[in-house]
Design a protein around this motif. Sequence first.
Motif, short mmCIF file in Angstrom:
data_model
loop_
_atom_site.label_atom_id
_atom_site.label_comp_id
_atom_site.label_asym_id
_atom_site.label_seq_id
_atom_site.Cartn_x
_atom_site.Cartn_y
_atom_site.Cartn_z
N UNK A 1 0.83 -1.21 0.00
CA UNK A 1 0.00 0.00 0.00
C UNK A 1 0.86 1.26 0.00
N UNK A 2 1.95 1.21 0.80
CA UNK A 2 2.84 2.38 0.82
C UNK A 2 3.47 2.60 -0.55
N UNK A 3 3.82 1.49 -1.20
CA UNK A 3 4.39 1.62 -2.55
C UNK A 3 3.38 2.23 -3.51
N UNK A 4 2.09 1.75 -3.40
CA UNK A 4 1.07 2.33 -4.27
C UNK A 4 0.84 3.80 -3.95
N UNK A 5 0.79 4.12 -2.62
CA UNK A 5 0.61 5.52 -2.25
C UNK A 5 1.78 6.37 -2.74
N UNK A 6 2.99 5.79 -2.63
CA UNK A 6 4.16 6.52 -3.13
C UNK A 6 4.07 6.74 -4.63
N UNK A 7 3.56 5.74 -5.32
CA UNK A 7 3.40 5.88 -6.76
C UNK A 7 2.39 6.97 -7.09
N UNK A 8 1.25 6.94 -6.35
CA UNK A 8 0.24 7.97 -6.58
C UNK A 8 0.78 9.35 -6.21
N UNK A 9 1.53 9.38 -5.08
CA UNK A 9 2.11 10.66 -4.66
C UNK A 9 3.08 11.20 -5.71
N UNK A 10 3.86 10.29 -6.29
CA UNK A 10 4.77 10.74 -7.35
C UNK A 10 3.99 11.28 -8.54
N UNK A 11 2.89 10.58 -8.91
CA UNK A 11 2.08 11.07 -10.02
C UNK A 11 1.47 12.43 -9.68
N UNK A 12 0.96 12.56 -8.41
CA UNK A 12 0.41 13.85 -8.00
C UNK A 12 1.48 14.94 -8.02
N UNK A 13 2.70 14.54 -7.61
CA UNK A 13 3.79 15.52 -7.62
C UNK A 13 4.09 15.99 -9.03
N UNK A 14 4.09 15.03 -9.95
CA UNK A 14 4.33 15.42 -11.34
C UNK A 14 3.22 16.34 -11.84
N UNK A 15 1.96 15.97 -11.47
CA UNK A 15 0.84 16.82 -11.88
C UNK A 15 0.95 18.21 -11.25
N UNK A 16 1.32 18.24 -9.94
CA UNK A 16 1.46 19.52 -9.27
C UNK A 16 2.57 20.36 -9.90
N UNK A 17 3.64 19.69 -10.28
CA UNK A 17 4.73 20.43 -10.94
C UNK A 17 4.26 21.04 -12.26
N UNK A 18 3.49 20.22 -13.02
CA UNK A 18 2.97 20.76 -14.28
C UNK A 18 2.01 21.92 -14.01
N UNK A 19 1.17 21.74 -12.94
CA UNK A 19 0.23 22.82 -12.61
C UNK A 19 0.98 24.08 -12.19
N UNK A 20 2.03 23.88 -11.38
CA UNK A 20 2.82 25.04 -10.94
C UNK A 20 3.44 25.75 -12.13
N UNK A 21 3.93 24.94 -13.07
CA UNK A 21 4.53 25.56 -14.26
C UNK A 21 3.50 26.37 -15.03
N UNK A 22 2.26 25.78 -15.19
CA UNK A 22 1.22 26.52 -15.91
C UNK A 22 0.78 27.75 -15.12
N UNK A 23 0.73 27.61 -13.76
CA UNK A 23 0.35 28.77 -12.94
C UNK A 23 1.39 29.88 -13.02
N UNK A 24 2.65 29.49 -13.05
CA UNK A 24 3.70 30.51 -13.19
C UNK A 24 3.54 31.29 -14.49
N UNK A 25 3.23 30.54 -15.54
CA UNK A 25 3.02 31.23 -16.82
C UNK A 25 1.78 32.13 -16.75
N UNK A 26 0.74 31.61 -16.05
CA UNK A 26 -0.48 32.42 -15.91
C UNK A 26 -0.22 33.67 -15.07
N UNK A 27 0.55 33.49 -13.97
CA UNK A 27 0.90 34.65 -13.14
C UNK A 27 1.68 35.68 -13.93
N UNK A 28 2.59 35.20 -14.75
CA UNK A 28 3.35 36.13 -15.58
C UNK A 28 2.44 36.90 -16.53
N UNK A 29 1.41 36.19 -17.06
CA UNK A 29 0.48 36.87 -17.95
C UNK A 29 -0.42 37.84 -17.18
#
Length: 684
Positions: free
Chosen positions: A205-233
């Motif tokens: 379960x911890x491995x699965x949670x870690x996997x999901x957390x990694x996916x969420x982290x990747x999604x959050x990173x992508x969101x942060x990148x898009x938000x940074x671009x939006x903030x700049x705009x």
Amino acid sequence: MNKRKYDDHDLGAEALDQPRKLPAIGTLNSSRPLAASRTALNEPTTTVSTSAGAVSKPPSRPPSRLTRRDPPRPGTATTRSRSTRATSAPPKPSGPPTRPPISRIPSGSGILRQQNGPTSIESLQVASAQRLACDMDAERAKVAKLSADDRALSRQLASAKELDLDKRRALVDAVDELERIRIKHQREIVDLEVEAGKRAREAREREEELKVAKEDLETARETIASLKSTVAQQSGVQVTLNAQIAALQVENRELRAQLDDLSSTVSKGALEYADAQRKIEQLEKEAREAEMVRRKLHNMVQELKGNIRVFCRVRPVLPHDFVPPAVAGLRRPGSPADDQERAAVADLTFPDKEDHREIVVSSTSLNAMGQERKEAYNFTFDRVFEPEATQSDVYEEISLLAQSCVDGYNVCIFAYGQTGSGKSFTMEGGSTEATVGMIPRAVGDVFRAADALRSKGWEYKMDGQFLEIYNETINDLLGKGEFDKKKHEIKHEKQGSTITTRVTDVNVLPLSTPREVASLLRLANSRRTVAATLMNERSSRSHSVFTLRVSGYNAHTGTRCEGCLNLVDLAGSERLNASGAAGDKDRLRETQNINRSLSALGDVIAALGEKSVEKASEKHVPYRNSKLTYLLQNSLSGNSKTLMILNLSPLAAHLGESLTSLRFATKVNNTTIGTARKQVRGPS
């Protein structure tokens, strides 16, 4: 395994409890002579007779041969004798001593040389006896030593057995402890295996949670990148918005100043409105209180007079009431200028605008000379309701009668009028809350009044029945199925100072809520006798009587009261020619019975008036001329409060019937029947 262990333990204990028995020393036959040595067995002996007795003399040998003992062979008698024989002395010979015979020793045997003379023989015998005694002593000493050794060995054997039993017990305890340790170890192994499985699942379960957390982290990173671009705009947009905000703030300050001015104005207006509202509410309250005081005083006056109160109600003009202009009629003043309405509506006016007690009927006709003749008829009643009056307005005038019923009075409310004048609508009403009739409203008030008196210790029980009188026959509208062939009779029973009216073989249903009365009304209306006439397409051809009996008991004072509420919807009064019943045999009979019962009602009221005026107790009142008057005997006499609601049609075509009804109602209103009496019994 445990069973075997416990068996071994029991055997060991038994072995310890019963040690091995050794043969006792000296228990063998002591009379058995000692076995001779091998030499003695192989050589002949010489018997020498002495004073002590006969002694066997062995053959002569060298001293060394006589004293030497050969070791006994295993299994011989000597060995057995040493191991088993006791150390007791040999038995003494019994009887007198005898001298043993002296045997001859053959010559040349080499064993013993016979010497000459008796002295040598005796000395040899003595020496032989001494040697034998020494041998016997030596043997006894050995036997004693062996016995001591045997006892020591027995003690050692017993201690060894005890030690062996202790060791066996320790072994059994050790085996049990080992078994318990083994079971505990197995349980620990199972628990560890379960825990290991749980840990493995948690790890997955911890491995699965870690996997999901990694996916969420990747999604959050992508969101942060898009938000940074939006903030700049949006940073450029923010500058523009700040400028707009500054402008809006200036405008907001201006609007707030205006709002403050408006708020002060509104607050002043609100205060003025609140003051005006309080004044209005106070005036309305004072008006209602004054009206209630007026009504109560009026009811008290009417009760003291003992009159039957009469209300007059004119129904409004309905859409189907319009007739062609060819029908002559009288115009009501102030009506719209419409030919059809002028022809349909009668001239009815209500001059008393304060007390609403007068109604004026005007008519225009042509005399024999063809001249127009105008006539006006003025009628005064306790209350006159105009066509605009609602059901609530009508019931407001009679609401106090419900409280009278709960207090123990007999109350009767009946609707009178021609066919189509609105009697059924007044008594039963429509389907909406605003059009509810007098029957449901009165019953609801009775229930509310009874509930209000519960806090004072009163408990009420209510029963209801619904009858109709058709062609002088009583039918039970709450019966099962079609009308049965039972003959219902009216019984007036006197109980103390009160008289109760009862109808035989009718269904009297207990009522607990006003909703049950509504269901009874629907059932009764579906069974009531109606027919179509020229006056009304659904004309009631019978008198319906709803009776609500109220029985109260006060647990605090022990007082009982019994009231009865009769709500009567009379059949329509009409002329035969106007109703078109002359050509129909059934309708003709119905109309004749209706008119006869209404005439009987008028006769009863007239007789009651004459009886009250003349103070003649023997004056006959014709109650029995009709089932209607006989059923309402207690409601029309001085023991009840009676209210008659006269219903009128506003149409000019019905003007003749309206005048007849008005005259009849005036006669009823002028009748004095005495003061109503409360039916209350003291503690039983």
